[in-house]
Design a protein around this motif. Structure first.
Motif, short mmCIF file in Angstrom:
data_model
loop_
_atom_site.label_atom_id
_atom_site.label_comp_id
_atom_site.label_asym_id
_atom_site.label_seq_id
_atom_site.Cartn_x
_atom_site.Cartn_y
_atom_site.Cartn_z
N UNK A 1 -1.71 9.76 -1.58
CA UNK A 1 -1.33 9.61 -0.18
C UNK A 1 -2.53 9.84 0.75
N UNK A 2 -3.73 9.51 0.28
CA UNK A 2 -4.93 9.64 1.10
C UNK A 2 -4.67 8.92 2.42
N UNK B 1 -2.66 6.03 7.19
CA UNK B 1 -2.63 6.43 8.59
C UNK B 1 -3.62 5.62 9.42
N UNK B 2 -3.10 4.83 10.34
CA UNK B 2 -3.98 4.07 11.24
C UNK B 2 -4.86 5.02 12.04
N UNK C 1 0.84 -1.20 0.00
CA UNK C 1 0.00 0.00 0.00
C UNK C 1 0.88 1.25 0.00
N UNK C 2 1.91 1.25 0.82
CA UNK C 2 2.83 2.39 0.87
C UNK C 2 3.52 2.56 -0.48
N UNK D 1 -10.28 0.98 10.02
CA UNK D 1 -8.86 0.68 9.82
C UNK D 1 -8.48 1.04 8.39
N UNK D 2 -7.18 1.01 8.12
CA UNK D 2 -6.69 1.36 6.79
C UNK D 2 -7.28 0.42 5.73
N UNK D 3 -7.57 1.01 4.57
CA UNK D 3 -8.02 0.19 3.44
C UNK D 3 -7.04 0.36 2.29
N UNK D 4 -7.04 -0.62 1.42
CA UNK D 4 -6.15 -0.66 0.27
C UNK D 4 -6.74 0.22 -0.83
#
Length: 148
Positions: A41-42, A47-48, A31-32, A58-61
């Motif tokens: 960079x949404x 960002x957790x 993801x990064x 939580x973070x999504x792809x």
């Protein structure tokens, strides 16, 4: 990324119902890396702290990261090298989260001799539920024996 062995299929090699698939576990580094590559960079992806406050918790792809796995199957296996995208529809049905295992399936659903076009049903699933689906249309090269 799991290695997809290279397979080149020409238009004459294709048949309705042919399928190829890929299984990929999404890592945070994927993801990064996708964010770096695309400039998206949404914070919902990175960002957790931010993502915990969203409806996903939580973070999504990135949705297009998931869609890019379809491109991997198409470019490497079905139909493989030499095929060129004409169009791709994408319907985002649900989130993909870090650590999810994505099953990507591509199936030949139509062959059009004129222009050597192939229409593909494309699906991405997590735990058996569709998270993305759509159709791709590609131009596929002629086989060597049938080339003028």
């Amino acid at each position: 990324m799991p290695s997809l062995g290279l397979q080149t299929l020409y238009f004459e090699d294709l048949a309705l119902g042919m399928r190829e698939s890929l299984r990929k576990t999404v890592e945070s580094e994927d993801v990064v890396g996708f964010a770096e590559l695309t400039g998206d960079h949404n914070p919902i992806h990175l960002s957790d702290h931010f993502a915990r406050k969203t409806r996903f918790g939580e973070r999504i792809v990135h949705g297009l990261y998931t869609a890019s796995l379809i491109s991997a199957v198409i470019g490497m296996r079905l139909p493989g090298p030499g095929s060129v995208y004409i169009s791709q529809t994408l319907n985002f049905r649900g989130p993909v989260k870090i650590g999810d295992v994505i099953d990507v399936n591509v199936e030949v659903i139509e062959l059009v001799e004129t222009g050597r076009r192939v229409r593909l049903k494309c699906e991405c699933l997590v735990d058996g539920r569709v998270v993305l689906d759509g159709e791709g249309v590609l131009s596929v090269p002629k086989g060597q024996a049938s080339a003028p």
